[in-house]
Design an enzyme around this catalytic site. Structure first.
Site, PDB file in Angstrom:
ATOM      1  N   ARG A  40       0.713  -1.410   0.020  1.00 10.49           N
ATOM      2  CA  ARG A  40       0.036  -0.099  -0.010  1.00 10.49           C
ATOM      3  C   ARG A  40       0.916   1.204   0.027  1.00 10.49           C
ATOM      4  NH1 ARG A  40      -4.969  -1.493   3.878  1.00 10.49           N
ATOM      5  NH2 ARG A  40      -6.306  -2.095   2.242  1.00 10.49           N
ATOM      6  N   LYS A 225     -17.776 -14.285   3.427  1.00 13.12           N
ATOM      7  CA  LYS A 225     -18.946 -13.647   3.678  1.00 13.12           C
ATOM      8  C   LYS A 225     -19.649 -13.793   2.370  1.00 13.12           C
ATOM      9  CE  LYS A 225     -16.517 -11.255   6.734  1.00 13.12           C
ATOM     10  NZ  LYS A 225     -15.208 -10.936   5.849  1.00 13.12           N
ATOM     11  N   GLY A 419      -9.460  -8.276   0.596  1.00 10.78           N
ATOM     12  CA  GLY A 419      -8.457  -8.161   1.724  1.00 10.78           C
ATOM     13  C   GLY A 419      -7.454  -9.153   1.818  1.00 10.78           C
ATOM     14  N   GLY A 443     -13.278  -4.301   0.885  1.00 13.31           N
ATOM     15  CA  GLY A 443     -14.653  -3.688   0.683  1.00 13.31           C
ATOM     16  C   GLY A 443     -14.944  -2.777  -0.305  1.00 13.31           C
TER      17      GLY A 443
HETATM   18  P1  AMP Z   1     -13.879 -13.039   3.362  1.00 13.99           P
HETATM   19  O1  AMP Z   1     -13.496 -12.026   4.190  1.00 13.99           O
HETATM   20  O2  AMP Z   1     -15.318 -13.400   3.192  1.00 13.99           O
HETATM   21  O3  AMP Z   1     -13.254 -13.216   2.064  1.00 13.99           O
HETATM   22  O4  AMP Z   1     -13.225 -14.241   3.900  1.00 13.99           O
HETATM   23  C1  AMP Z   1     -11.926 -14.590   4.232  1.00 13.99           C
HETATM   24  C2  AMP Z   1     -11.812 -15.866   5.185  1.00 13.99           C
HETATM   25  O5  AMP Z   1     -12.508 -16.976   4.775  1.00 13.99           O
HETATM   26  C3  AMP Z   1     -10.546 -16.269   5.452  1.00 13.99           C
HETATM   27  O6  AMP Z   1      -9.831 -15.658   6.597  1.00 13.99           O
HETATM   28  C4  AMP Z   1     -10.579 -17.707   5.474  1.00 13.99           C
HETATM   29  O7  AMP Z   1      -9.743 -18.428   6.449  1.00 13.99           O
HETATM   30  C5  AMP Z   1     -11.845 -17.947   5.545  1.00 13.99           C
HETATM   31  N1  AMP Z   1     -12.438 -19.290   4.809  1.00 13.99           N
HETATM   32  C6  AMP Z   1     -12.085 -19.618   3.795  1.00 13.99           C
HETATM   33  N2  AMP Z   1     -12.461 -20.821   3.616  1.00 13.99           N
HETATM   34  C7  AMP Z   1     -13.105 -21.279   4.619  1.00 13.99           C
HETATM   35  C8  AMP Z   1     -13.898 -22.416   4.943  1.00 13.99           C
HETATM   36  N3  AMP Z   1     -13.945 -23.534   4.158  1.00 13.99           N
HETATM   37  N4  AMP Z   1     -14.129 -22.642   6.266  1.00 13.99           N
HETATM   38  C9  AMP Z   1     -14.039 -21.618   7.045  1.00 13.99           C
HETATM   39  N5  AMP Z   1     -13.416 -20.348   6.933  1.00 13.99           N
HETATM   40  C10 AMP Z   1     -12.843 -20.219   5.348  1.00 13.99           C
END
Ligand code: AMP
Length: 464
Positions: A40, A225, A419, A443
């Site tokens: 960054r 998410k 992120g 985001g």
């Molecule tokens: P996001 O902020 O929605 O992009 O989510 C990122 C997070 O999703 C990371 O910290 C990963 O550890 C988590 N993640 C990815 N795959 C899995 C999974 N199968 N089970 C639990 N957490 C997950």
């Protein structure tokens, strides 16, 4: 949207002028005050170069983390002084979120410039420091979020910021979805407000993805998410050729498709949306055919170990044995069977008591071949394929990163957002130079792709 950017002004317009530039220096700083990933900071160098070479006096402002507000602390300190109590803890709270280590890093990166730092971002002390600046000098202000007025977009705080300079520049795409004082309120008050070169580049690539994507267009989406990604998915699904789903969100898709997913996390709140997407875009959406599964307790244990290592600064040590293996998809079965009986490769339905933590070998092969064979097209990747923070569950994410690099070398435009993506690239030992564009906004990228309001961008076209 057509925005005025740095190159739209005459070179002489910057000569001797005070330019206030919003950057995103929200980097991780270790206990030893060392900067973690400095991408960054490096991203702002083109705009810094552009302005200083044209004789501007460059004032940089940023936030860092979520500190306590010093204006509130100061109010409390006054109470404490009156009560004759110490205020040491409060001072530490300030130090932890200071941008001073960033100023040091920046001056290491651009050694030929005179970079200084001031421990406040508004007021007479800051004005005095600015008065001392020569053409081509750079001054970094202290963390904006020490003032509650920043996040509240307070008029008085905005006015104080705006009083520091003649020209305003936004080079912080990643915070442009926020209506904060340094991004919106202060910007409004300037006659001349421009997009920095990094912001310009982000908008060019992301506008192409949103409005006129190069074809064939493959979108790879993971992470946990669904909510954050629905807007972008709704906008992009009609335009994409294939959507490859991984990460925790894949289990909601699989479940909505009638596959048993054991104890994998299911997002029931957005279940109906997923069902609709699956029925409307049946031919485009591709889901994992196999997965790496484990028990909740083993996942928790590994997460605790990984957090402890992070705190001790020994992150990744226990992964070395898997890192070499994870570079090769075919070696995964031996990895799974030899590493621990708590982890297994599972095809089809997942039993109760187990949950999916990464995409499996066949899925990795399928996704990798779709991505890497997309020459002269577009591949956008947002979100990890599994719990990639843990070495054992990083194989899917590593291989997607490597396939993205291959697609890039074969002539595709590749864009990585979200992120965690830079971290994922680094862990897979893929250079950011092997990607067409790494979007710095998590985001902000998703909101932009969803077509949501971006106050920090829209304000640049507003008449004060
Ligand atoms: P996001 O902020 O929605 O992009 O989510 C990122 C997070 O999703 C990371 O910290 C990963 O550890 C988590 N993640 C990815 N795959 C899995 C999974 N199968 N089970 C639990 N957490 C997950």
């Amino acid at each position: 949207m057509l925005l005025r950017n740095l190159s739209n002004l005459d070179d002489l317009a910057y000569y001797g002028k005070k330019v206030l530039m919003r950057v995103d220096f929200n980097v991780t700083i270790g206990k030893d005050n060392k900067i973690g990933e400095d991408y960054r900071i490096r991203m702002t160098i083109p705009s810094i170069d552009y302005l200083t070479k044209r004789g501007a006096k460059l004032i940089l402002m940023s936030h860092l983390g979520r500190p306590k507000k010093t204006d509130e602390i100061k109010a409390k300190q006054t109470d404490k002084i009156q009560q004759h109590t110490t205020s040491e803890i409060d001072i530490n709270a300030i130090k932890q979120f200071s941008l001073l280590p960033v100023a040091k890093r920046l001056s290491e990166l651009i050694q030929m410039y005179n970079v200084s730092f001031i421990d406040d971002c508004i007021g007479p002390k800051v004005q005095k420091e600015i008065d001392k600046m020569d053409r081509g000098d750079i001054l970094l202000l202290e963390n904006l979020r020490f003032y509650s007025g920043e996040e509240l977009n307070e008029y008085n705080f905005s006015k104080e910021l705006a009083s520091l300079a003649d020209i305003y520049v936004n080079d912080a795409f990643s915070v442009s979805h926020r209506k904060h004082a340094s991004i919106y309120g202060a910007a409004r008050l300037f006659d001349t407000k421009l997009a920095g070169l990094n912001l310009k580049k982000e908008l060019e690539y992301l506008s192409m993805v949103k409005d006129d994507p190069v074809k064939p267009f493959i979108l790879v989406v993971g992470g946990s998410k669904i909510k954050d990604k629905i807007g972008a998915l709704e906008n992009l699904l009609p335009k994409i050729d294939k959507l490859l789903v991984g990460g925790a969100m894949a289990y909601t898709f699989l479940n909505a498709n009638g596959v048993r997913t054991g104890d994998s996390p299911i997002d029931y709140e957005h279940f109906q949306w997923v069902k609709n997407a699956l029925s409307n875009y049946r031919d485009k959406i591709i889901l994992p055919i196999d997965n790496i599964v484990t028990s909740q307790s083993f996942l928790k244990l590994k997460q605790e170990e990984s957090n402890e290592k992070k705190e001790e600064g020994k992150e990744g040590n226990d992964n070395s044995r898997f890192d070499s293996l994870s570079s090769s998809v075919s070696s995964l079965p031996s990895l799974v069977s030899s590493s621990s009986s708590s982890v297994s490769l599972n095809k089809g339905a997942i039993e109760e008591g187990l949950l999916g933590v990464d995409i499996g070998i066949e899925t990795v092969q399928q996704y990798s071949s779709i991505i890497s064979q997309n020459s002269n097209g577009l591949v956008v990747w947002i979100g990890p394929m599994g719990v990639f923070e843990i070495g054992l569950f990083r194989n899917g994410t590593n291989n997607i990163a490597k396939s993205m690099a291959l697609a890039f070398w074969r002539g595709s435009k590749t864009i990585i957002g979200g992120g965690d993506t830079l971290d994922a690239l680094k862990k897979a030992e893929v250079s950011e130079l092997e990607v067409t564009h790494v979007s710095t906004g998590g985001g902000a990228t998703l909101k932009f792709l969803a077509g949501d309001e971006m106050p920090g961008i829209e304000v640049l076209n507003k008449i004060p």
